[in-house]
Design an enzyme around this catalytic site. Structure first.
Site: not given
Length: 400
Positions: A62, A115, A189, A214
Site C-alpha cells: 500500500r 467527467y 486532466d 484509458k
C-alpha cells in the site's frame, strides 16, 4: 539507457525504456510482477529505519511496490514531471490529488465541463466537508480572474474536455492563476490527449492527472489512475492523499499490465488520431449530422489553441445528429461493429450517450451550462480499419 540520455530520446523510446530497472538476479527483460502484500526486513532495526524514513526500501505494497515504482517513474518521464503517484482508478488519483491540496475553508475553481464523477466529487463530495467550489467556463479567462480569491488553492480543468472536446488555453490559464498567487495548483486532466499529444506541465500546469484506464493502458482490462507533479507534492499525495484519505492503491498486476500497454502507446495514439480525423470530416460532411466537436476541425472554436498546445488532435469526437436524442439513440442502437460502452482509448470503437451515462451526475441545468446537449454522442475511435468504422456508421445512418 541512462536517465540523462533518455531525456532527449523520442517519446516511443521513453515509453519503452524510461524508469526500467535491470533484473540482476535472473535477467528478466520484462519487469517482474512483485505480487506481494508485505516485504521482510533483515532485522528489527532495518524495519524501524524504513518506517522512520531513514532508509529506502519497501515495507508494504500500500506504501510502495517495485513493479508500481517502475511504472510511476515511466509516467513521470513521459509527462515531464519530477514524480508520479499511481492509484487504483482515475477517480482515486483525482480525489487523492485534490484532498492533498484542499480542505475545509479552501476554495477550488473548476471548469464546468468535466467527467461526471469528477463533477460529483467536487459538487456533491468535497463541498460536504467544507471545501468551496466554483464552477465556471475556464476557456474564457475573464471567468478565472473574476473568481480568484485569497483562499483559492486549486484551478481544475480538462482539455480537451469530456465530452464536448472544449479546449482551454493551459499556458494562459496557469500564468494568470500564478500571477494572482504562485501557490495555487493548476491541475489538468490529460486523459483525452495523453502525454503523446499534450504536455500540460511544460505549459505551466502544476499537476497532471490521468485515468490510466484509458489510452495509457489501452486494452480495456485495467482500472487505474496517475498524479504527476513535483517530487514534494507527489510525496504528499502518496503519504496523505493515498495513504490516509483514499487508500486507493494500485495493485502490482495492474501496474504490470499498464507497463505492457505503454510500449505501444505512441503507435496506438497515432492510429486513433489518424482515423479520428477521417471520421470527424466524414461526420462534418454528413447531412444528417447537426454538428461535430473535434479540435482538429477548423470549425472547432478551440482549433487554434489546440494547434498551439497539442501535437495532434487525438481520437475523441462528439457529435449530434439532426433529430436530437431520439435520432442519436436510434443511430447508436443500429451500430453493428462499434460498441455501446463507456470508457475510451480501447482497441474497440466505443460510443455512448453522455447525458444518460457518463455525465448522469449532472442535473439538467448543469448539463446546459456545460454544453452537454441531450442528443450528444461521444465517440472513442478504436483501432479497427477506418473504412470499416465509417461503413458501420453509414448503415446506421440509413436506419434514421
Amino acid at each position: 539507457m541512462e536517465k540523462e540520455k533518455l531525456e532527449n530520446a523520442g517519446f516511443g523510446t521513453r515509453a519503452v525504456h524510461a524508469g526500467n530497472i535491470r533484473d540482476t538476479q535472473y535477467g528478466s527483460l520484462t519487469m517482474p510482477i512483485y505480487q506481494t502484500s508485505t516485504f521482510y526486513f533483515e532485522n528489527c532495526e532495518q524495519g524501524g529505519r524504513r518506517f522512520a524514513g531513514e532508509e529506502g526500501g519497501y515495507i508494504y505494497s500500500r506504501l510502495g511496490n517495485p513493479t508500481t515504482t517502475v511504472l510511476e517513474n515511466k509516467i513521470a518521464a513521459l509527462e515531464g514531471g519530477e514524480a508520479c503517484a499511481a492509484a487504483a482508478s482515475g477517480m482515486g488519483a483525482i480525489s487523492s490529488c485534490l484532498w492533498s491540496i484542499a480542505g475545509a475553508g479552501k476554495h477550488i475553481i473548476a471548469d464546468e465541463t468535466l467527467y461526471g464523477c469528477t463533477f460529483a466529487l467536487l459538487n456533491h463530495g468535497m463541498t460536504e466537508y467544507g471545501v468551496e467550489v466554483t464552477f465556471t467556463d475556464l476557456s474564457n479567462l475573464e471567468n478565472l480572474t473574476a473568481n480568484l480569491r485569497e483562499n483559492t488553492v486549486a484551478v481544475y480543468l480538462e482539455t480537451p474536455a469530456n465530452p464536448n472536446l472544449k479546449i482551454t488555453d493551459i499556458e494562459l490559464l496557469a500564468k494568470t492563476a500564478h500571477e494572482y498567487n504562485s501557490d495555487i495548483k493548476v491541475v489538468c486532466d490529460n486523459t483525452f490527449a495523453s502525454p503523446v499529444l499534450q504536455s500540460p506541465l511544460k505549459l505551466g500546469a502544476d499537476v497532471v492527472v490521468h485515468s490510466a484506464t484509458k489510452y495509457l493502458n489501452g486494452h480495456g482490462d485495467v482500472i487505474a489512475g496517475f498524479v504527476v507533479g513535483s517530487a514534494e507534492f507527489i510525496t504528499r499525495v502518496k503519504m496523505f492523499g493515498l495513504k490516509d484519505m483514499t487508500g486507493s492503491t494500485l495493485g502490482p498486476f495492474e501496474a504490470w499490465l499498464i507497463l505492457r500497454g505503454l510500449k505501444t502507446l505512441e503507435l496506438r495514439v497515432a492510429r486513433h488520431t489518424e482515423s479520428a480525423k477521417k471520421i470527424a470530416q466524414y461526420l462534418y460532411d454528413n447531412e444528417k449530422v447537426e454538428h461535430v466537436n473535434y479540435p482538429g476541425l477548423p470549425s472547432h472554436p478551440g482549433h487554434e489553441i489546440a494547434k498551439r498546445q497539442m501535437r495532434d488532435f487525438g481520437g475523441m469526437i462528439s457529435f449530434e445528429i439532426k433529430g436530437g436524442k431520439e435520432a442519436g439513440m436510434k443511430f447508436c442502437n443500429s451500430l453493428k461493429l462499434c460498441t455501446i460502452a463507456v470508457s475510451l482509448g480501447d482497441a474497440e470503437t466505443l460510443v455512448e450517450h453522455p447525458a444518460s451515462m457518463t455525465h448522469s451526475t449532472y442535473g439538467p441545468e448543469d448539463l446546459e451550462a456545460a454544453g452537454i446537449s441531450a442528443g450528444l454522442i461521444r465517440l472513442s475511435v478504436g483501432l479497427e480499419n477506418v473504412d470499416d468504422i465509417i461503413a458501420d456508421f453509414e448503415q446506421a445512418f440509413k436506419q434514421i
